[in-house]
Structure formats: C-alpha cells, structure tokens
Scaffold this active site. Sequence first.
Site, mmCIF file in Angstrom:
data_model
loop_
_atom_site.group_PDB
_atom_site.id
_atom_site.type_symbol
_atom_site.label_atom_id
_atom_site.label_comp_id
_atom_site.label_asym_id
_atom_site.label_seq_id
_atom_site.Cartn_x
_atom_site.Cartn_y
_atom_site.Cartn_z
ATOM 1 N N HIS A 162 0.837 -1.208 0.000
ATOM 2 C CA HIS A 162 0.000 0.000 0.000
ATOM 3 C C HIS A 162 0.873 1.261 0.000
ATOM 4 C CE1 HIS A 162 -3.438 2.569 0.834
ATOM 5 N NE2 HIS A 162 -2.748 3.122 1.833
ATOM 6 N N GLU A 213 -2.578 -5.473 -3.697
ATOM 7 C CA GLU A 213 -3.381 -5.049 -2.558
ATOM 8 C C GLU A 213 -4.718 -5.782 -2.509
ATOM 9 O OE1 GLU A 213 -3.207 -0.678 -0.684
ATOM 10 O OE2 GLU A 213 -3.656 -0.733 -2.809
ATOM 11 N N ASN A 239 26.729 -20.574 -6.909
ATOM 12 C CA ASN A 239 27.626 -21.715 -7.097
ATOM 13 C C ASN A 239 27.337 -22.819 -6.081
ATOM 14 O OD1 ASN A 239 28.971 -20.734 -9.272
ATOM 15 N ND2 ASN A 239 30.982 -20.610 -8.310
#
Length: 609
Positions: free
Chosen positions: A46, A68, A384
């Site tokens: 918001h 929202e 990795n």
Amino acid sequence: MAQHEYLHLFIEESFEHLQNVQQHLLALEQEEEVLLHIEEIFRSAHTLKGMAATMEYKTITELTHTMENVLDGLRKEELSLQPAMIDVLFQAADALEEMVRDIERGEENDRDVSTIVLQLEQMTKHPTSSMESAAVASMEIDYFPFERTVIEQAVTTGLNVYEITVTFEASAVLKAVRAFMVVQKLDEYGEMVKSIPSAEDIENDQFDQSITLVYVTDTAAGTLQNEVERISEIEHVLIQPVQLTKTQQKEARSSQKEKKQEEKVELTKTVRINTDRMELLMNLFEEFVIERGQLEQVAHTINHPDLTSSVDRIKRTSSQLQEVILSMRMMTVERVFNRFPSMIRKLSKELGKDVVIDISGQDTELDRSIIDEIGDPLVHLLRNAIDHGIETPSVRKQVGKPEKGRVTLEAYHRGNHVYIDIGDDGAGINRERVMKKAIENNLISESDAASRSDFDLFQLLFAPGFSTAKEVTDVSGRGVGLDVVKQTFEQLGGKIIIQSEEGKGSTFSIQLPLTLSIMDVLLIQCEEEIYGIPTSQLIETAIAPHEDKIVMQGQVMLQYRGQIIPVIELKEAFQVPIQPKAAEEAHFEDTFTSYLIVKHGKKSSCNRR
C-alpha cells in the site's frame, strides 16, 4: 513527469518496502502467524503504491494495486492462501524490484506486467465458502493488531466494545461540529479505540454523511444511543457490539506479546544523509588527520609546554571525532543478506532442488563502501553453492542425506576484521576433477599436482576461465566469475579461501577489513627511513638476543614464546641504505635485535628493524 527532487528517496524507500515484502512472503511459507505476515505485506504494498502514484509510475501503481486486492482478500479471510498464490506474489515482488532498479539506472519504466496482473486478478475471483465470506463481511472495520489487543483486553475484563455509526442529515451544515459533539458526549461514557474516518479528517469536515466510532465502555448500548440521538441534525444511530473472530483473537494475543517486547527497546531517532556528504566529511577529516600529524611533529620539535598540551587535547578530541565519523559509515550486513533468501528460493525451484538458507550475524557491521561492493560476489558464491554444491533431492536420498539441502551464510567479527562464511552440505569439491582440469589448463604439472595439499589445489578454482562444470547452464559453467569474486575482495583489502570435504560440503571464507577510510598505524624507523605498520596487523613488539635466532632450510627464524616465527629483514626487503651508528647504538645492535610480530593470514611473522 516524475518529481526528480524526491527520486532518490523514492528509490531507497521502495527497496526497503520490497525487502520487507520478500521477507514476509518467505515467512508465509512457514505457515506461522499467517495474518500478521499478510498485514505487513499489505502495508508495504500500500505504501509503495502511494509513493509510485505520487511519482507518476503507472505500471508500479497498477501492479501494487492488484497485489493489494489479493492481500486484502487474504487478510479478511475472503480468500484462502495457496502455494501458487505465494509464487505469483513473489513474481510480482521481483517485477517491482526490477522496475525500481530500472528507475535507479535512469531507464524507462515500461516493463510488461500484464501476465502477473491477470494472474492476481484471477485469484480474487475465487473466494472461500459463502459462510466464511458472510462471517467476514459482518466485520466491516479492519482493526490493527494493537487495536485488537485493546478490544480483547476490554472484553476479558467485562467491558462493552461498540461500533457506533452515526449518520447526519443531508441538510446538516456544520457536520464537523455535530461530529465533535457526538465524540464529546461519548467520551463521557468511555474511551475511543478507533474512528472512521480519522479524527483529523472529521475535524476538517472531510467525510460524507456518516462516521463510525469504536468505544470501550461499561454503559449499555441503549443509553449511548439515547444520548447521541439528543444531538440535533442526526438522522440515524446504529450501535453494534464488536466481536473478534478466533483468528483475530489469536493475532491480538500475538500482538500483545510483541508489544511487551517492543516496550523494552528504546527508540532511536534517525535522519537520512546523502552518501556524498558523508564522503566529503570523511575526506575533510582525513586531511585534518594529516595536518594534525604535522602539528604534532612541530610541537615535538619546539617542545613548548603550552603548545604540547594544546596538541594533546586536539589529538584526543580528533580521536573521538574519528570514532564517531567511522561509526556513521558503518552499516549492518543485513542490508545485503536480506535479498538472498528469495533469490535462493527462486534458483532452487529453477534447478529442481530443495534448498533452505540459514543466515546468522546480520547485525555485523562493515563500512558502507565495502557493503556496496560485496553484494554481487556473494550472489555468485551462493549460486555456485546451489548449482555445484547441493545435490538434487533424489541423489541426496541415495547417499543418506536429507532431501532438503542447506546453505549457511554467517558473518562475524574477529579482531579488526569481519569474516563472512558461505557453506553448504552438498557434494563438496572433487579433488581429482580439479587436478585434471588444472593440468589441462597448464596451471600445474602432473608431478606438482600429486604433492599439492587440498587447500592449495582448491585455490586454483580462482584462476581465470577455470570451471569443473560438466555442462554450461544459465547459472554457471563458463569459467567466468570466481576470479572476479577473488579480485573484488582483494581490491577491498580482503581475501578468500576454500575449505571442502568431498561428500560433506564446502565453505568459502571471506576476510574483510572493517573500514577502508582511516587506519591506525605504528610508525617505526629503519635507518633513516620511517614506515607505518597497521596496528590491525600488529601482535606485539619485542626485543630479543641474537641467540634466539636460528636458521632452518636457509630461512632465518626466531624462537619466541614457544613458537618458531620466520624473520623478514626490513633493510633487505626495502633495500634501505645502512648508515653509520653511534658507539652505544652499535653495541646494542651487536647484542639485541628489535622485532615487530605481525599477523599474516592465520600465521605470524617477524619483521626485524
């Protein structure tokens, strides 16, 4: 056009909110205190929507608005939380982060997020059962956790909690005055918990025909209604008791516990400072330190008591100032570490692996200039670890390991350095494969390979173009990366080493200095030359007789405190011209030698002056 004067603040705060969103999305998968995490995500989304709308970034505004809607449905329990929903919310958070980074780079904010928006919109079309929806619909007011706590405490002690909706006549001229009279009357009977709209909006007459007030009172509803209806220009008064759902009651109790913990924490006022100003302040202070050193030498030469005293006071004050400035530059590694859990979650899904990350030491502090540089190298090492280190669930099961792989990321202080360890419980490094690849790349000979220790052999992984991957993927296998990682850490004054045990896992340990700005040094004189030795590397100074020196395999060594330490002659290392000595000084050097015991990695060495 975006308001460029606020652009820097928008970017910085957007990253903070997106980081908060990703943290709580990860917590949602653990299925603990679900509504609390949804509430936090909703607030960040918001706030970000409001900021983006102000800055006129329509794509960000549209995406956060759709998020929202989904989150609002979840927190009102109109929607049920599903794993697929969390995945799409992660995609939305990643897309938002990419768009903010585009803005940071000065690029156009025109990414296509229509697919994500459509997926989010479809989720809002599948609510939970009608009974659950009806139960939630009766709770028109959404309470914050602390408000729910107050309500639960009031009900527990036998007090009444009412939602009082007052509707004013359409012809009412001074609605704000009438509303104030209602509040004033109700204040005589109880305490207000919440008002819709806010008290400020009511005072400024920024509401339609009705207001809703939530009061805690020991008075009956009928009495309150009669008192309010006596006020003129009121059309209707509706009073309903507040009843929290079981989920809200649980959330209120959780909030109460958090409040007690937060009360123990002392709030600290902060202010945002542009990094350029910090750099300017540091540069000016560095110049001041140089001038201070010259002033100390002048005071020592003149040897006037008043001047010496003043210089000593300046030195003490500047030392305190130095500590304050350096502490202002320090930041916790949490800023870097917080982005990794969501990255690892996404990467593990792409590679078909089940990986969790354990992070510790997030409050460890480093200089901001170092923090800004270590993010990408750490990302490479973590990728990795997942791609090369962690096995697939089926392989792990075959070798008797848990199907869920584990990556650890730890930061800690040791002396004047910060260490960051990245470990995994994967397959480890195959010595034979590294040896074969090193010979193919002409890094070592076959005769030299067999005699090399694991530690020395694994350091060859940092050679440019070196890779033991069997195939090239989007993640790794091209031999590009580890050499750049090592180079980056070395440019920062650090180092990196590898420890691995085949079948058990690997650990990459990184050593970094606390700061690159100012360091304390010990000034020493060798003949007519003066050198500065960083105190962070200095163990102690010593004077030892010549008899304590021995020669082992052509190397001069010093027997000191039960250890054999290699000796480095500064005169020879720096080719310092030898000057004639006074008789007393020559006699001392014929009998004793001055040494500096310094650290070299995890070992010690001895510099002879």
